[in-house]
Write an enzyme that holds these catalytic residues in place. Structure first.
Site, mmCIF file in Angstrom:
data_model
loop_
_atom_site.group_PDB
_atom_site.id
_atom_site.type_symbol
_atom_site.label_atom_id
_atom_site.label_comp_id
_atom_site.label_asym_id
_atom_site.label_seq_id
_atom_site.Cartn_x
_atom_site.Cartn_y
_atom_site.Cartn_z
ATOM 1 C CG ASP A 1 4.315 0.337 1.730
ATOM 2 O OD1 ASP A 1 3.702 -0.729 1.741
ATOM 3 O OD2 ASP A 1 4.171 1.224 2.596
ATOM 4 C CG ASP B 1 6.481 -1.478 4.725
ATOM 5 O OD1 ASP B 1 5.955 -2.240 5.558
ATOM 6 O OD2 ASP B 1 5.887 -0.504 4.239
ATOM 7 C CG ASP C 1 -0.169 -0.001 2.547
ATOM 8 O OD1 ASP C 1 1.010 -0.408 2.563
ATOM 9 O OD2 ASP C 1 -0.745 0.419 3.576
#
Length: 336
Positions: free
Chosen positions: A40, A267, A35
């Site tokens: 990310d 992440d 997302d």
């Protein structure tokens, strides 16, 4: 469930993806569920970096840090920057299973990538036509025991895939998840981590029913490994188009990072763990589930430390990582 465009029908029109998988070498083959989200973005670029030990088969998107349309567009932007537009992107669920969506615009911006205009960004026509959940099921069924799933987002797509195909997880080689907490420390509420809190029902389904080895990178580990703000500034000062891109999307959050005097990787740690097992220095295997009913603790992951339920372990929680290895992988993402 408010899930648009998902059916149980078998998909027949992903030959390009399957052919891509068959041509790949001995690297780990991964699907990234994501997302984007600034962290990310960094993590995806790590997976695509120089001498990467993983091959990204496909990317599926979901609502989370931003609405799913934005997370999908952001993924296409990343692949363009990395010159990897050959990787198919499938758009997924627009809403959590049972609650309103809660985005993280306070950190990532309304669009998820720092609200930086990009007149040359690829359009949504570059997305694959299949829904992400259908694509996950199809890819895993076509390649049983070969694919690793890396989740950097709320677990809505994955939980829905399990619901439609109960054997989905048993055909995965492993699943690495950035999410949850094991000490009750929260970052979106006082007791829950953002990805699990965004869709607690989905997180609960995944932990209980995925039935493949699950490795968790939790919020407390990310906090334990936080770096000084100078760490990020040094990264962004590197030469090349990747650093220039990251510098743009981080611009609006740098004031916050400077104020906190720290930079927390999330992440990035998850992708590092799948890319190099040696960066995981310590972990614990146990049974854990997600609190769904608590007025204060909804979305909190609760480990069964003393095995009072007598259930087999369903997660491996990473408790210590080698940051030297993580940093080495991170630097290579700037060198395409």
């Amino acid at each position: 469930m408010r899930l648009l465009g998902i059916t149980k029908r078998t998909l027949h029109n992903l030959p390009r993806v399957i052919n891509t998988i068959s041509r790949m070498n001995s690297n780990k083959k991964i699907i990234i569920d994501t997302d984007p989200g600034i962290d990310d973005a960094q993590a995806i670029l790590m997976a695509l970096g120089k001498d990467s030990s993983v091959d990204v088969v496909a990317i599926t998107t979901v609502q989370g840090n931003a609405p799913v349309m934005n997370t999908s567009l952001n993924t296409l932007r990343l692949l363009k920057v990395a010159n990897r537009q050959d990787i198919p992107v499938f758009q997924g669920c627009k809403y959590p299973l049972m609650q309103r969506a809660q985005h993280a615009q306070y950190y990532h911006g309304k669009d998820g990538l720092g609200d930086v205009p990009d007149s040359e960004a690829p359009g949504l026509d570059h997305l694959q036509k299949e829904h992400a959940v259908n694509a996950l099921i199809h890819l895993v069924n076509q390649n049983p025991g070969e694919l690793h799933l890396v989740s950097l987002a709320p677990l809505t797509n994955i939980a829905t895939a399990i619901t439609l195909d109960p054997d989905f997880g048993s055909k995965l080689k492993s699943c690495y998840i950035m999410g949850g907490n094991y000490k009750g420390v929260g970052n979106i509420s006082r007791s829950a981590e953002f990805n699990f809190y965004n869709d607690p029902e989905a997180a609960s389904i995944v932990l209980k029913k995925l039935s493949c080895p699950i490795t968790l990178i939790t919020w407390e580990l990310c906090e334990d490994l936080k770096q000084p703000s100078s760490f990020l500034k040094n990264q962004l000062s590197l030469p090349g188009k990747i650093a220039a891109f990251m510098q743009k999307i981080y611009k609006s959050t740098m004031e916050r990072i400077d104020k906190d005097q720290s930079y927390i990787l999330c992440d990035e740690l998850t992708v590092a763990a799948i890319m190099n097992d040696q960066c995981v220095l310590d972990s614990v295997e146990l049974y854990a589930e997600v609190e769904l009913d608590g007025s204060i603790t909804r979305g909190q992951m609760v480990p069964d430390w003393r095995n009072r339920m007598g259930k087999a372990s369903n997660v491996r929680i990473v408790t210590k990582m080698d940051m030297n290895i993580v940093v080495d992988i991170l630097k290579k993402c700037y060198d395409f």
